[in-house]
Each structure stands twice: as structure tokens, then as C-alpha cells.
Write an enzyme that holds these catalytic residues in place. Structure first.
Site, PDB file in Angstrom:
ATOM      1  N   HIS A 112      16.689  12.186  33.499  1.00  0.00           N
ATOM      2  CA  HIS A 112      17.007  11.481  34.743  1.00  0.00           C
ATOM      3  C   HIS A 112      17.108  12.415  35.948  1.00  0.00           C
ATOM      4  O   HIS A 112      16.850  12.005  37.080  1.00  0.00           O
ATOM      5  CB  HIS A 112      18.298  10.659  34.593  1.00  0.00           C
ATOM      6  CG  HIS A 112      19.562  11.463  34.573  1.00  0.00           C
ATOM      7  ND1 HIS A 112      20.032  12.078  33.426  1.00  0.00           N
ATOM      8  CD2 HIS A 112      20.455  11.761  35.548  1.00  0.00           C
ATOM      9  CE1 HIS A 112      21.159  12.706  33.695  1.00  0.00           C
ATOM     10  NE2 HIS A 112      21.442  12.536  34.981  1.00  0.00           N
ATOM     11  N   ASP A 113      17.446  13.680  35.735  1.00  0.00           N
ATOM     12  CA  ASP A 113      17.536  14.637  36.838  1.00  0.00           C
ATOM     13  C   ASP A 113      16.323  15.550  36.935  1.00  0.00           C
ATOM     14  O   ASP A 113      16.403  16.654  37.490  1.00  0.00           O
ATOM     15  CB  ASP A 113      18.811  15.485  36.696  1.00  0.00           C
ATOM     16  CG  ASP A 113      20.032  14.805  37.293  1.00  0.00           C
ATOM     17  OD1 ASP A 113      19.874  13.885  38.122  1.00  0.00           O
ATOM     18  OD2 ASP A 113      21.159  15.188  36.935  1.00  0.00           O
ATOM     19  N   LYS A 137      15.398  17.437  40.118  1.00  0.00           N
ATOM     20  CA  LYS A 137      16.142  18.625  40.567  1.00  0.00           C
ATOM     21  C   LYS A 137      15.355  19.907  40.332  1.00  0.00           C
ATOM     22  O   LYS A 137      15.712  20.957  40.887  1.00  0.00           O
ATOM     23  CB  LYS A 137      17.506  18.690  39.877  1.00  0.00           C
ATOM     24  CG  LYS A 137      18.459  17.615  40.394  1.00  0.00           C
ATOM     25  CD  LYS A 137      19.847  17.749  39.808  1.00  0.00           C
ATOM     26  CE  LYS A 137      20.786  16.702  40.416  1.00  0.00           C
ATOM     27  NZ  LYS A 137      22.151  16.788  39.847  1.00  0.00           N
ATOM     28  N   HIS A 145      15.888  13.771  45.039  1.00  0.00           N
ATOM     29  CA  HIS A 145      15.540  14.151  43.669  1.00  0.00           C
ATOM     30  C   HIS A 145      15.160  12.976  42.770  1.00  0.00           C
ATOM     31  O   HIS A 145      14.322  13.145  41.883  1.00  0.00           O
ATOM     32  CB  HIS A 145      16.629  15.031  43.033  1.00  0.00           C
ATOM     33  CG  HIS A 145      17.785  14.314  42.438  1.00  0.00           C
ATOM     34  ND1 HIS A 145      18.963  14.118  43.105  1.00  0.00           N
ATOM     35  CD2 HIS A 145      17.961  13.743  41.207  1.00  0.00           C
ATOM     36  CE1 HIS A 145      19.809  13.476  42.328  1.00  0.00           C
ATOM     37  NE2 HIS A 145      19.234  13.229  41.168  1.00  0.00           N
ATOM     38  N   HIS A 163      18.678   5.890  39.288  1.00  0.00           N
ATOM     39  CA  HIS A 163      20.014   6.107  38.725  1.00  0.00           C
ATOM     40  C   HIS A 163      21.076   6.434  39.774  1.00  0.00           C
ATOM     41  O   HIS A 163      22.266   6.459  39.457  1.00  0.00           O
ATOM     42  CB  HIS A 163      19.981   7.198  37.639  1.00  0.00           C
ATOM     43  CG  HIS A 163      19.698   8.580  38.155  1.00  0.00           C
ATOM     44  ND1 HIS A 163      18.422   9.034  38.400  1.00  0.00           N
ATOM     45  CD2 HIS A 163      20.527   9.613  38.467  1.00  0.00           C
ATOM     46  CE1 HIS A 163      18.468  10.281  38.840  1.00  0.00           C
ATOM     47  NE2 HIS A 163      19.743  10.650  38.900  1.00  0.00           N
ATOM     48  N   HIS A 164      20.677   6.649  41.027  1.00  0.00           N
ATOM     49  CA  HIS A 164      21.671   6.873  42.090  1.00  0.00           C
ATOM     50  C   HIS A 164      21.774   5.684  43.047  1.00  0.00           C
ATOM     51  O   HIS A 164      22.436   5.789  44.085  1.00  0.00           O
ATOM     52  CB  HIS A 164      21.364   8.146  42.873  1.00  0.00           C
ATOM     53  CG  HIS A 164      21.877   9.387  42.208  1.00  0.00           C
ATOM     54  ND1 HIS A 164      23.229   9.622  42.002  1.00  0.00           N
ATOM     55  CD2 HIS A 164      21.219  10.462  41.685  1.00  0.00           C
ATOM     56  CE1 HIS A 164      23.373  10.788  41.398  1.00  0.00           C
ATOM     57  NE2 HIS A 164      22.183  11.307  41.178  1.00  0.00           N
ATOM     58  N   ASP A 186      26.169   9.010  33.815  1.00  0.00           N
ATOM     59  CA  ASP A 186      25.994  10.183  34.666  1.00  0.00           C
ATOM     60  C   ASP A 186      27.296  10.527  35.382  1.00  0.00           C
ATOM     61  O   ASP A 186      27.739  11.686  35.406  1.00  0.00           O
ATOM     62  CB  ASP A 186      24.883   9.884  35.678  1.00  0.00           C
ATOM     63  CG  ASP A 186      24.526  11.071  36.549  1.00  0.00           C
ATOM     64  OD1 ASP A 186      24.684  12.228  36.097  1.00  0.00           O
ATOM     65  OD2 ASP A 186      24.070  10.847  37.686  1.00  0.00           O
TER      66      ASP A 186
END
Length: 203
Positions: free
Chosen positions: A67-68, A71, A96, A126-127, A155
Site C-alpha cells: 500500500h505504501d 513512498k 504517494h 488508503h488515505h 494502517d
């Protein structure tokens, strides 16, 4: 890395491509890679608490594992900054999720849409927040795919209970759950948070 025996409902193609994404994460920033591992475990557990079908839970897990991914496109000096981010750095960080989707798409270009959609949804959304105040798109409520709402809770939980460069000490699990409850219906999906809190208070 991934254990094929867990993924009886998932194609080998998506597993191979997810491994490549994981490798990219590990090579760029092991801390982010390990965070994704922990988030994936909680997300998979939450998926079962929410009674998702087995194959759906597996795709949520795969999405959480990377998911990240975006980054890896953020300079490490920004990624690990101990002080407050400048507006420019914050804007960079908030890119990101969309950057992650682009990177995942480039790696998964030969995987059919039906196999990678949930994974990409997790990476990209997801954010987002259920009150519409998240990023990168300001989606709200059920506009946000359930997989992304699940991973958002996992998260946040891991972020709160883990050591971070920008704060002195982590919360304990009880404090983290209280924070999730406080933001339930605003930042986080109320049902997802409720299932997690119910489990911890029951067991």
C-alpha cells in the site's frame, strides 16, 4: 515474502508481480516494507472479521503488502524527516498513493484488470477518509472501496503503536483503539473500526 499456500484463490501472475513490488519497497526503505507487512496481517484479520470471502480477503492482503509503494518515489530526507513537513513536502507525501498506483501499474501491466483491481484500489485510496477530507481525491463514504477502508484502519493502528521519527513514543493498543473509535465515522469506516474494537474487547 509471500507464501503461496495461503493464496488458493489468487492467480500466480498477481503473486509474482506483488513480489516484485515488495522487492522494490524492501530495496528502497526496509522500514516501510516492514510496516506494510504488519498492516497486511491486520488487514487480512479484519477482512475475516468482516466476513469477506476468502479470495477477497487475500486480495486485500496483497494490496496492504504494497500500500505504501508510492513512498519509493519520495526522497528519503522527506520520508524520514523528524520535524514538521513544509507545505511542499506535505504535498509531495500526499502524492504517494497515486504514485504508488502508477508504479504498481507499470509492474503489473500484463495482469488482467479483474486480478489487480482490489490491489490497486488499496494502493491508491488508503488515505481517503469517509468524511471526504482525505487524499489524494477527497472521496467519501462508500465511494471509497471497502478494501481501502479496511487497510486505512490497519494502517492507522500500526502507525500509532509503532515507533516513528516524528514523535517521542508510540501509543499502546488500548490508546490506539480509543483514537480509532474517536475518529470512527469521520476518518475511518465505522463498521471496520467497530469490528476491530469488538474483537479486542471480547477476547
Amino acid at each position: 515474502m509471500l507464501n503461496n499456500r495461503v493464496f488458493d484463490g489468487v492467480s500466480a501472475r498477481i503473486l509474482v508481480k506483488t513480489r516484485r513490488c515488495q522487492k522494490k519497497l524492501w530495496q528502497y526503505d526496509p522500514d516501510t516494507y516492514l510496516h506494510c507487512q504488519k498492516v497486511a496481517q491486520v488487514s487480512y484479520f479484519l477482512s475475516h472479521l468482516l466476513r469477506l470471502p476468502s479470495d477477497a480477503a487475500q486480495y486485500v492482503y496483497l494490496g496492504a503488502l504494497i500500500h505504501d509503494l508510492g513512498k519509493t518515489a519520495i526522497p528519503k530526507i522527506v520520508l524520514h524527516k523528524t520535524g514538521a513537513l513544509t507545505p511542499e513536502e506535505r504535498a509531495m507525501m500526499q502524492r504517494h498513493p497515486s504514485l504508488g498506483r502508477e508504479i504498481a501499474l507499470s509492474i503489473m501491466k500484463n495482469v488482467p484488470e479483474t486480478e489487480k483491481q482490489v490491489v490497486l484500489d488499496v494502493v491508491e485510496f488508503h488515505h481517503e477518509r469517509v468524511d471526504g477530507k482525505g487524499y489524494p481525491y477527497g472521496m467519501s463514504g462508500t465511494e471509497i472501496p471497502l478494501a481501502a477502508r479496511i487497510v486505512a484502519v490497519a494502517d492507522a493502528l500500526d502507525a500509532m503503536v509503532s515507533y516513528r521519527s516524528y514523535r517521542s513514543k508510540p501509543k499502546n493498543v488500548k490508546q490506539a483503539l480509543e483514537e480509532l473509535k474517536h475518529n470512527s465515522g469521520y476518518q475511518f469506516d465505522r463498521k471496520v473500526v467497530g469490528k476491530l474494537v469488538e474483537f479486542f474487547t471480547t477476547y
